[in-house]
Scaffold this active site. Structure first.
Site, mmCIF file in Angstrom:
data_model
loop_
_atom_site.group_PDB
_atom_site.id
_atom_site.type_symbol
_atom_site.label_atom_id
_atom_site.label_comp_id
_atom_site.label_asym_id
_atom_site.label_seq_id
_atom_site.Cartn_x
_atom_site.Cartn_y
_atom_site.Cartn_z
ATOM 1 N N ASP A 1 -6.836 1.349 0.684
ATOM 2 C CA ASP A 1 -6.873 1.427 2.152
ATOM 3 C C ASP A 1 -8.294 1.114 2.602
ATOM 4 O O ASP A 1 -9.159 0.741 1.795
ATOM 5 C CB ASP A 1 -6.410 2.815 2.631
ATOM 6 C CG ASP A 1 -7.436 3.892 2.315
ATOM 7 O OD1 ASP A 1 -8.362 3.633 1.509
ATOM 8 O OD2 ASP A 1 -7.334 4.985 2.886
ATOM 9 N N LYS B 1 0.831 -1.211 0.000
ATOM 10 C CA LYS B 1 0.000 0.000 0.000
ATOM 11 C C LYS B 1 0.865 1.260 0.000
ATOM 12 O O LYS B 1 0.645 2.187 -0.776
ATOM 13 C CB LYS B 1 -0.943 -0.003 1.214
ATOM 14 C CG LYS B 1 -1.875 1.182 1.239
ATOM 15 C CD LYS B 1 -3.063 0.931 2.135
ATOM 16 C CE LYS B 1 -2.720 0.950 3.603
ATOM 17 N NZ LYS B 1 -2.647 2.301 4.184
#
Ligand code: SF4
Length: 211
Positions: A138, A120
């Site tokens: 997210d 991420k």
């Protein structure tokens, strides 16, 4: 969700915010990288409060490494998990100096090899610092993608894969920011604000609210 609806959602999000930006404060790829490492399970506002003091004092890998663990903790102790984050940031700074000429590498593998940097974080840095069409999924993007049915998946990897497949090229660089902001301010976790949502008529969520 069909292609036309998906395109209309993205067009509306773009019209509403043609030049979306991260809410983390940064002025270099290095500052962005450190801010994203610090932001895991913390708010952007909280991270900005800390980096607004840290960066004027130290904003290069050498300078942050020179602060040492305790010196860095002094600046970031208001952020959750600051002990482990401080250790990761110091190690990351040392690796940047030793392996990457003190620069943030524009390379997924090299980024993910840095302590505290997962897929991420690498996606955010590649997208926001270097303009790659990566999509960092997210909690907000995961929720919005599933609720609207824009891209459904059981976990963040599945949603990322689906988004990469279905989002047309022209929207790919910015979609990550649009969906985060939409999730943060409108399609919020506890109670979505469907009544003031600009894509309410297109969203396929079954339990819309009137708020
Ligand atoms: S209509 Fe409601 S559930 Fe759908 S995106 Fe908007 S806020 Fe989220």
């Amino acid at each position: 969700m069909n292609k036309e609806k998906r395109r209309e959602i993205l067009t509306r999000l773009r019209d509403n915010n043609p030049n979306p930006q991260t809410e983390l404060n940064y002025s270099t790829p290095f500052e962005l990288l450190i801010a994203v490492i610090l932001s895991a399970q913390a708010t952007d506002v909280g991270v900005n409060k800390a980096t607004d003091k840290l960066y004027p004092a130290a904003n290069t890998p050498e300078a942050i490494a020179a602060l040492g663990l305790d010196g860095l903790k002094h600046y970031i102790k208001t952020i959750g998990l600051y002990n482990s984050k401080a250790a990761n940031v110091i190690k990351t700074c040392q690796m940047l100096v030793e392996l990457h000429n003190s620069q943030v590498p524009e390379n997924r593998e090299a980024l993910e090899a840095l302590p505290g940097v997962g897929r991420k974080t690498a996606n955010v840095v590649l997208n926001t610092a270097f303009g790659w069409p990566t999509i960092a999924v997210d909690t907000h993007i995961f929720r919005v993608s599933n609720r609207t049915k824009l891209a459904m998946g059981k976990n963040v990897d599945q949603v990322e894969e689906k988004l990469l497949k279905v989002i047309p090229a022209e929207f790919k660089v910015d979609v990550h920011h649009w969906l985060i902001l939409h999730g943060r301010y409108t399609c919020i976790a506890r109670k979505p604000r469907c009544g003031s949502c600009i894509i309410e008529d297109l969203c396929e969520f079954k339990e819309k609210t009137s708020d």
